[in-house]
Design a protein around this motif. Structure first.
Motif, PDB file in Angstrom:
ATOM      1  N   ASP A 222       0.811  -1.217   0.000  1.00 20.34           N
ATOM      2  CA  ASP A 222       0.000   0.000   0.000  1.00 20.34           C
ATOM      3  C   ASP A 222       0.845   1.268   0.000  1.00 20.34           C
ATOM      4  O   ASP A 222       0.312   2.367   0.150  1.00 20.34           O
ATOM      5  N   LEU A 223       2.159   1.123  -0.165  1.00 21.24           N
ATOM      6  CA  LEU A 223       3.029   2.286  -0.363  1.00 21.24           C
ATOM      7  C   LEU A 223       3.023   2.569  -1.861  1.00 21.24           C
ATOM      8  O   LEU A 223       3.790   1.997  -2.632  1.00 21.24           O
ATOM      9  N   ASN A 224       2.133   3.448  -2.275  1.00 25.42           N
ATOM     10  CA  ASN A 224       1.844   3.648  -3.692  1.00 25.42           C
ATOM     11  C   ASN A 224       2.785   4.675  -4.323  1.00 25.42           C
ATOM     12  O   ASN A 224       2.355   5.699  -4.861  1.00 25.42           O
ATOM     13  N   VAL A 225       4.091   4.393  -4.226  1.00 25.25           N
ATOM     14  CA  VAL A 225       5.119   5.256  -4.795  1.00 25.25           C
ATOM     15  C   VAL A 225       6.174   4.353  -5.430  1.00 25.25           C
ATOM     16  O   VAL A 225       6.662   3.419  -4.789  1.00 25.25           O
ATOM     17  N   GLU A 226       6.533   4.612  -6.676  1.00 28.89           N
ATOM     18  CA  GLU A 226       7.431   3.726  -7.411  1.00 28.89           C
ATOM     19  C   GLU A 226       8.792   3.600  -6.739  1.00 28.89           C
ATOM     20  O   GLU A 226       9.361   2.503  -6.661  1.00 28.89           O
ATOM     21  N   SER A 227       9.342   4.703  -6.229  1.00 21.79           N
ATOM     22  CA  SER A 227      10.659   4.639  -5.595  1.00 21.79           C
ATOM     23  C   SER A 227      10.638   3.754  -4.351  1.00 21.79           C
ATOM     24  O   SER A 227      11.625   3.074  -4.039  1.00 21.79           O
ATOM     25  N   LEU A 228       9.518   3.738  -3.634  1.00 25.13           N
ATOM     26  CA  LEU A 228       9.396   2.877  -2.459  1.00 25.13           C
ATOM     27  C   LEU A 228       9.275   1.415  -2.871  1.00 25.13           C
ATOM     28  O   LEU A 228       9.863   0.525  -2.240  1.00 25.13           O
ATOM     29  N   GLN A 229       8.532   1.155  -3.938  1.00 25.27           N
ATOM     30  CA  GLN A 229       8.385  -0.221  -4.402  1.00 25.27           C
ATOM     31  C   GLN A 229       9.714  -0.783  -4.913  1.00 25.27           C
ATOM     32  O   GLN A 229       9.985  -1.978  -4.786  1.00 25.27           O
ATOM     33  N   LYS A 230      10.577   0.075  -5.469  1.00 26.03           N
ATOM     34  CA  LYS A 230      11.893  -0.390  -5.912  1.00 26.03           C
ATOM     35  C   LYS A 230      12.726  -0.857  -4.723  1.00 26.03           C
ATOM     36  O   LYS A 230      13.471  -1.839  -4.820  1.00 26.03           O
ATOM     37  N   ILE A 231      12.605  -0.157  -3.595  1.00 27.66           N
ATOM     38  CA  ILE A 231      13.325  -0.566  -2.385  1.00 27.66           C
ATOM     39  C   ILE A 231      12.827  -1.926  -1.905  1.00 27.66           C
ATOM     40  O   ILE A 231      13.614  -2.801  -1.526  1.00 27.66           O
ATOM     41  N   ILE A 232      11.512  -2.119  -1.941  1.00 26.70           N
ATOM     42  CA  ILE A 232      10.913  -3.372  -1.481  1.00 26.70           C
ATOM     43  C   ILE A 232      11.311  -4.533  -2.387  1.00 26.70           C
ATOM     44  O   ILE A 232      11.568  -5.651  -1.918  1.00 26.70           O
ATOM     45  N   ARG A 233      11.416  -4.271  -3.699  1.00 22.60           N
ATOM     46  CA  ARG A 233      11.641  -5.345  -4.671  1.00 22.60           C
ATOM     47  C   ARG A 233      13.117  -5.626  -4.939  1.00 22.60           C
ATOM     48  O   ARG A 233      13.434  -6.388  -5.855  1.00 22.60           O
ATOM     49  N   ARG A 234      14.019  -5.053  -4.153  1.00 21.18           N
ATOM     50  CA  ARG A 234      15.448  -5.205  -4.434  1.00 21.18           C
ATOM     51  C   ARG A 234      15.912  -6.660  -4.461  1.00 21.18           C
ATOM     52  O   ARG A 234      16.861  -6.992  -5.169  1.00 21.18           O
ATOM     53  N   ASN A 235      15.264  -7.522  -3.683  1.00 21.24           N
ATOM     54  CA  ASN A 235      15.689  -8.924  -3.660  1.00 21.24           C
ATOM     55  C   ASN A 235      14.631  -9.863  -4.223  1.00 21.24           C
ATOM     56  O   ASN A 235      14.587 -11.050  -3.878  1.00 21.24           O
ATOM     57  N   ASP A 236      13.764  -9.355  -5.091  1.00 17.97           N
ATOM     58  CA  ASP A 236      12.739 -10.208  -5.699  1.00 17.97           C
ATOM     59  C   ASP A 236      13.377 -11.413  -6.386  1.00 17.97           C
ATOM     60  O   ASP A 236      14.323 -11.280  -7.168  1.00 17.97           O
ATOM     61  N   GLY A 237      12.852 -12.586  -6.084  1.00 19.34           N
ATOM     62  CA  GLY A 237      13.339 -13.806  -6.711  1.00 19.34           C
ATOM     63  C   GLY A 237      14.540 -14.426  -6.039  1.00 19.34           C
ATOM     64  O   GLY A 237      14.935 -15.544  -6.383  1.00 19.34           O
TER      65      GLY A 237
END
Length: 326
Positions: A222-237
């Motif tokens: 629910d953090l609807n900001v692209e820069s925040l989502q990039k931080i969250i997805r840094r270790n996706d996969g």
């Protein structure tokens, strides 16, 4: 014994429970518990079936089921922003469809029965972020200058064992069956579809908008900001371990999110109230000072920070939600 008289019992010297135990039958789970529940308690089923006697209740139940199908983990405020249901009925419906996490990265959230976020790396986006706006003169604005309400103050609380604690109106099973009206007797009634709904800002963080309260509990999705989502997805996969502190995220992800969010908020306040920053000086290294709350002990900073004044309360009930079920 001889000569001993029992003391007179009165409201001045008696300490005891001020209310009956609430029979909401929620199941609580800690992060280190091995198993998670796959179904509700029988008492929770019976309690909900007893009050679910009209088409509106059945519709609300179906709507909440669909929410948990789309997203297996929800905060109560997020639910209240998506469906219109009286708070007293929601207290009975949630334990019927989900269990409550007490600790870990999904603490204070409701999880669909049978779903274990500790076993699913994709559950990273449902983790909770405790975000607090820190304010003080060293950040450029004092508490009274903040265009954001303070969270509920401890000055407004009484111990749950004090006899003189004010008791709110008890809602009976009959009231729940018949349906509950709005608290306001004047003015036009809101449509049933939105009568009890909260605004989406109560659980969604957007760029350019201030949070409604100084302390907020956001789920990462629910953090609807692209820069925040990039931080969250840094270790996706590449997630390999789920820890109690960071969940499926990289270490210090929460701190990085708070840094970025706090800078956004400071820029909003600077743009709307430039006079607050006109007399402030830049730091020695010329960098922006970030007003964020890490959630860890920071004794040296706490001494400099100004105290919040007692507030009238907030709708952000996640921090005390457990009190509704004990």
């Amino acid at each position: 014994r001889e000569g001993y008289n029992n003391p007179q019992v009165s409201g001045e010297n008696l300490i005891g429970l001020s209310r009956a135990r609430r029979p909401h039958n929620a199941i609580f789970v800690n992060f280190d518990d091995e198993e998670i529940p796959t179904k509700p308690l029988d008492a929770a089923v019976q309690t909900w079936k007893k009050v679910c006697t009209n088409p509106v209740d059945k519709k609300v139940e179906e709507e909440l089921r669909k929410l948990f199908e789309v997203r297996p983990v929800w905060s109560r405020n997020a639910v209240k922003a998506n469906i219109s249901v009286h708070p007293d009925k929601l207290k009975l419906l949630l334990p019927y469809l989900a269990y409550y996490m007490l600790t870990g990265p999904w603490r204070s959230l409701w999880v669909r029965f049978g779903y274990d976020p500790r076993k699913h790396p994709e559950a990273k986006i449902y983790q909770v972020l405790d975000f607090r706006i820190r304010c003080g003169m060293k950040y450029g604005y004092a508490p009274n200058d903040m265009p954001v309400k303070a969270k509920r103050s401890t000055y407004n609380y009484s111990l749950p064992i004090t006899v003189k604690k004010p008791v709110s109106h008890t809602v009976s099973v009959h009231d729940l069956k018949q349906g509950l009206g709005t608290s306001s007797a004047s003015g036009a009634k809101k449509p049933a579809s939105s009568r009890y709904k909260l605004k989406e800002s109560i659980y969604i963080f957007r760029e350019g908008a201030l949070p409604p309260y100084r302390q907020m509990f956001y789920q990462l999705c629910d953090l609807n900001v692209e820069s925040l989502q990039k931080i969250i997805r840094r270790n996706d996969g590449t997630e390999t371990e789920c820890t109690e502190r960071d969940g499926w995220c990289l270490p210090k992800t929460s701190d990085d999110l708070r840094d970025t969010m706090s800078l956004m908020i400071k820029q909003i306040i600077r743009s709307t109230r430039p006079a607050l920053f006109s007399s402030t000086t830049s730091s020695e290294d010329g960098k922006e000072q970030l007003a964020y709350e890490s959630g860890e002990d920071e004794d040296d900073e706490e001494e400099e920070e100004e105290d919040f004044k007692p507030s009238d309360g907030s709708e952000n009930e996640m921090e005390t939600e457990i009190l509704d079920y004990v």
